[in-house]
Scaffold this motif. Structure first.
Motif, short mmCIF file in Angstrom:
data_model
loop_
_atom_site.label_atom_id
_atom_site.label_comp_id
_atom_site.label_asym_id
_atom_site.label_seq_id
_atom_site.Cartn_x
_atom_site.Cartn_y
_atom_site.Cartn_z
N ASN A 8 0.83 -1.21 0.00
CA ASN A 8 0.00 0.00 0.00
C ASN A 8 0.86 1.26 0.00
OD1 ASN A 8 -2.66 -1.41 0.38
ND2 ASN A 8 -1.58 -2.12 2.21
N ILE A 11 -0.08 5.25 -0.75
CA ILE A 11 -1.16 6.18 -1.10
C ILE A 11 -0.63 7.61 -1.07
CG2 ILE A 11 -3.49 6.92 -0.52
CD1 ILE A 11 -3.84 4.29 1.04
N ASP A 37 -10.67 13.48 -1.27
CA ASP A 37 -12.04 13.10 -0.90
C ASP A 37 -12.26 13.21 0.62
OD1 ASP A 37 -12.72 12.56 -3.49
OD2 ASP A 37 -12.17 10.44 -3.38
N ILE A 56 -10.43 12.32 2.97
CA ILE A 56 -9.87 11.21 3.75
C ILE A 56 -8.49 11.60 4.29
CG2 ILE A 56 -9.17 8.78 3.73
CD1 ILE A 56 -11.02 8.36 1.34
N VAL A 115 -2.87 -4.09 7.86
CA VAL A 115 -4.19 -3.53 7.57
C VAL A 115 -5.27 -4.51 8.03
CG1 VAL A 115 -5.74 -2.70 5.75
CG2 VAL A 115 -3.25 -2.35 5.53
N MET A 116 -6.12 -4.06 8.93
CA MET A 116 -7.25 -4.88 9.38
C MET A 116 -8.48 -4.51 8.54
SD MET A 116 -6.55 -4.43 13.44
CE MET A 116 -5.96 -2.74 13.21
N ILE A 117 -9.47 -5.37 8.61
CA ILE A 117 -10.74 -5.12 7.91
C ILE A 117 -11.85 -5.09 8.96
CG2 ILE A 117 -12.41 -6.03 6.24
CD1 ILE A 117 -9.96 -5.13 4.79
N ALA A 118 -12.73 -4.10 8.82
CA ALA A 118 -13.88 -4.05 9.73
C ALA A 118 -15.16 -3.89 8.90
CB ALA A 118 -13.75 -2.88 10.70
N VAL A 119 -16.27 -4.36 9.46
CA VAL A 119 -17.58 -4.19 8.82
C VAL A 119 -18.57 -3.68 9.87
CG1 VAL A 119 -17.29 -5.92 6.99
CG2 VAL A 119 -18.12 -6.63 9.24
N ASP A 120 -19.59 -2.95 9.40
CA ASP A 120 -20.60 -2.46 10.34
C ASP A 120 -21.44 -3.62 10.87
OD1 ASP A 120 -20.08 0.22 10.47
OD2 ASP A 120 -21.06 0.62 8.54
N ILE A 135 -10.75 3.55 6.60
CA ILE A 135 -11.06 4.03 5.25
C ILE A 135 -12.09 3.11 4.61
CG2 ILE A 135 -10.09 4.64 3.00
CD1 ILE A 135 -7.34 4.87 4.40
N LEU A 182 -9.36 -3.98 -1.25
CA LEU A 182 -10.46 -3.04 -1.10
C LEU A 182 -10.23 -1.90 -2.10
CD1 LEU A 182 -12.34 -3.54 1.40
CD2 LEU A 182 -11.25 -1.58 2.48
N ILE A 195 -10.95 1.83 -2.57
CA ILE A 195 -11.42 2.94 -1.72
C ILE A 195 -11.73 4.18 -2.56
CG2 ILE A 195 -10.12 2.11 0.30
CD1 ILE A 195 -8.16 4.49 -0.22
N ASP A 204 -11.30 6.53 -6.47
CA ASP A 204 -10.23 7.23 -7.20
C ASP A 204 -9.14 6.26 -7.68
OD1 ASP A 204 -11.44 9.66 -6.90
OD2 ASP A 204 -10.38 10.15 -5.05
N ILE A 259 -7.77 3.92 -6.13
CA ILE A 259 -6.83 3.52 -5.08
C ILE A 259 -7.27 2.18 -4.48
CG2 ILE A 259 -5.73 4.16 -2.88
CD1 ILE A 259 -6.42 7.09 -3.50
N VAL A 277 -6.50 -0.81 -1.60
CA VAL A 277 -5.80 -1.08 -0.34
C VAL A 277 -5.81 -2.60 -0.13
CG1 VAL A 277 -5.86 -0.84 2.19
CG2 VAL A 277 -6.35 1.15 0.74
N ALA A 303 -16.65 -2.41 3.27
CA ALA A 303 -15.84 -2.70 4.47
C ALA A 303 -14.89 -1.53 4.70
CB ALA A 303 -15.06 -4.00 4.27
N PHE A 304 -14.26 -1.54 5.87
CA PHE A 304 -13.30 -0.50 6.22
C PHE A 304 -11.90 -1.11 6.32
CE2 PHE A 304 -16.29 2.87 7.27
CZ PHE A 304 -17.45 2.17 7.56
N ALA A 305 -10.91 -0.40 5.79
CA ALA A 305 -9.51 -0.74 6.06
C ALA A 305 -9.15 0.01 7.34
CB ALA A 305 -8.62 -0.31 4.90
#
Lengths: 69, 69, 69, 69, 69, 69
Positions: free
Chosen positions: A7, A9, A31, A33, A64-69, B9, B27, B29, B31, B33, B35, B55-57
């Motif tokens: 990664n 960015i 954006d 971020i 990098v972890m992944i999370a979901v709602d 993110i 993922l 995210i 533009d 980009i 991840v 999902a979120f990074a």
């Protein structure tokens, strides 16, 4: 130099907070971020990092972890 | 749950590659980009991650390096 | 590219073990000292890593622990 | 104690910079190679680390990246 | 060997899942709390880790995040 | 939010030491076991962390090492 970290960015440095050993660097990657990095104060100085400078947030994919709602 | 990790993110999962222990999750995210995350295959399954899922990074700021050209 | 990671040690790749997601790369940095890295298999392939190739072990200083006897 | 971290490199401490929470410890591992570590100030004190002391840089292999020119 | 990592929690290994490069080791640290570690398969074998063995989960404090409900 | 990090251990905050950039947070998870975390001072303040507050130590499994005597 090409590095194995997957990664990289691009963004603009919008703030730097310096401690004795570590510094917090915030990058605007677009954006609305923001990406926050904590690196050594030595590195901030040797890379000549300042507000407004273009820089990359570089992150090894295993960090990098992944999370979901 | 609110977590101390400073970077979260939002994106869409575009690919998952599963190994015995670890899986690679990519993922988008926005533009253009991407991840890349490497998390445990167990976590991919327990979170029900699939292509197309939002999902979120999530990245601890001390794991983010800064690079300049 | 210059990166904030403070440790960059030159060596020769002496072995690569590939898994589906991760690969283990062992570097000989001289004086009989071997450094083992686990990076993504994708990175091994995109960087064209092979036995005998010169490469750097790059390590963020916050990932280095100190031990004493 | 034997630990799963694969990298353990012997050296001499040549400098310690103390912050409130973290300290930077620089180790000379020979051949002019310096390894920089950032650990907690508490650990520096409890391990009795000082300049001139022999110590090991211990690094989990998943924290080692590879770079090529 | 004494190490700067601040967290060392004793437990019993209750499962090991081996991949080519990495293995997942689950430790029961009591009170129904399980700690999951992913380390190299090489380390699992060289440390002679097996189900039922007493072991420590060792974690650098900068790798521990805090979350609240 | 559900996160891929496999370790989430409940405890009570017993001390917080604040630096300019990082803070050390110590959690009592019961049975006399203390878990030490180093997170950004910004996160301590935004999460409203204080002594006596219930919180979780959250740790990605790839950051957990295993040691044996």
């Amino acid at each position: 130099m090409r590095i194995s970290a997957r990664n990289s960015i691009n963004g603009t440095i919008i703030s730097i907070t310096k401690g004795v050993v570590n510094s917090e660097v915030v990058l605007d990657i677009g954006d609305g971020i923001l990406v926050t990095s904590i690196i050594s104060t030595h590195a901030v100085e040797s890379l000549g990092l300042k507000e407004g400078v273009q820089a990359f947030a570089v992150i090894k994919s295993s960090e990098v972890m992944i999370a979901v709602d």
